[in-house]
Design an enzyme around this catalytic site. Structure first.
Site, mmCIF file in Angstrom:
data_model
loop_
_atom_site.group_PDB
_atom_site.id
_atom_site.type_symbol
_atom_site.label_atom_id
_atom_site.label_comp_id
_atom_site.label_asym_id
_atom_site.label_seq_id
_atom_site.Cartn_x
_atom_site.Cartn_y
_atom_site.Cartn_z
ATOM 1 N N HIS A 1 37.046 -6.314 65.982
ATOM 2 C CA HIS A 1 36.461 -6.475 67.025
ATOM 3 C C HIS A 1 35.201 -7.082 67.178
ATOM 4 O O HIS A 1 34.676 -7.352 66.215
ATOM 5 C CB HIS A 1 36.393 -5.224 67.964
ATOM 6 C CG HIS A 1 37.545 -4.592 68.834
ATOM 7 N ND1 HIS A 1 38.542 -3.817 68.061
ATOM 8 C CD2 HIS A 1 38.386 -4.792 69.997
ATOM 9 C CE1 HIS A 1 39.562 -3.252 68.788
ATOM 10 N NE2 HIS A 1 39.593 -3.942 69.877
ATOM 11 N N LYS B 1 31.502 -4.413 70.731
ATOM 12 C CA LYS B 1 32.345 -3.455 70.848
ATOM 13 C C LYS B 1 31.376 -2.120 70.672
ATOM 14 O O LYS B 1 30.841 -2.031 69.593
ATOM 15 C CB LYS B 1 33.354 -3.670 70.032
ATOM 16 C CG LYS B 1 34.293 -2.378 70.092
ATOM 17 C CD LYS B 1 35.284 -2.378 71.334
ATOM 18 C CE LYS B 1 36.293 -1.382 71.147
ATOM 19 N NZ LYS B 1 36.854 -1.326 72.742
#
Length: 237
Positions: A134, A138
């Site tokens: 990600h 995140k």
């Protein structure tokens, strides 16, 4: 439909645009600059709230919406230790829709993951592990999507009974490697490997648009509903 957006980062702005394109009205926007505006007075003409914030504020946001009898759609992860209280509220007439990931493709991927685990379970020659990537902003690790995938494996495999965010060779542990790079929207890979071959399934998101559309579809699903719902209900999986 009048929507309250609770959380107005990149995801909130994407949700706003899709909601407007689909003919809805944004009646309230809450971000870090005006959290006190999330009140019964401000929510009285709202049909549904869409909440994408952070684990520290999510639960309190849900309760404020419930006090105003406004159903909530949430994609915030990392708060599930308080899930029993939300389920209790839903049993008493509140409406709540939760998904760790609102993408249609990801939710089909969840089902594919479960089915593949059932197929692979009898074959002890294969071990399984997971990798997720990600963007650097995140907040939770592993991601909520990775944990849902992990649950799908643990529930359908005879020897795996826990996950670990590290490399593990133990028969009962599922390894999850979580990486954070650049602006990656989200990539999840599950690998079944033996001494002679491997099987890999992967979902890669190209943008936030798929997640945002799913959240708006969930919001369209929720007005006047009571109870706890998820993507299986929306997609009739």
């Amino acid at each position: 439909m009048r929507i309250a957006l609770i959380g107005y980062g990149k995801m909130g702005k994407e949700i706003e645009q899709i909601a407007l394109d689909r003919g809805h009205e944004i009646g309230l926007i809450i971000d870090q600059h005006n959290p006190k505006d999330l009140s019964a007075d401000q929510l009285q003409n709202i049909d549904v709230a869409i909440e994408f914030t952070n684990p520290d504020s999510a639960f309190g946001n849900y309760l404020k919406c419930f006090e105003a009898n406004v159903p909530v759609v949430s994609g915030t992860t990392g708060w599930l230790d308080q899930l029993p209280e939300i389920e209790k509220q839903c049993s008493e007439g509140k409406g709540f829709f939760y998904a760790s990931n609102f993408s249609l493709g990801v939710n089909l991927f969840f089902e594919l993951n479960k089915k593949l685990t059932q197929l692979m379970a009898p074959f002890k020659e294969y071990n399984v592990d997971m990798e997720e990537i990600h963007h650097i902003h995140k907040l939770d690790s592993p991601s909520g999507t990775a944990l849902t995938l992990a649950e799908g494996i643990l529930e359908n495999h005879p020897t795996k009974d826990k996950w670990i965010e590290a490399t593990s060779m133990k028969e009962d542990e599922l390894s999850i490697l979580a990486k954070r790079h650049g602006a990656v929207p989200g990539t999840h890979s599950i690998t079944w490997h033996s001494e002679v071959d491997e099987i890999i399934i992967q979902h890669q998101a190209y943008s936030r648009k798929g997640f945002a559309l799913g959240a708006v579809l969930a919001a369209e699903f929720m007005p006047e509903k009571e109870g706890f719902y998820g993507m299986k209900d929306l997609l009739q999986l």
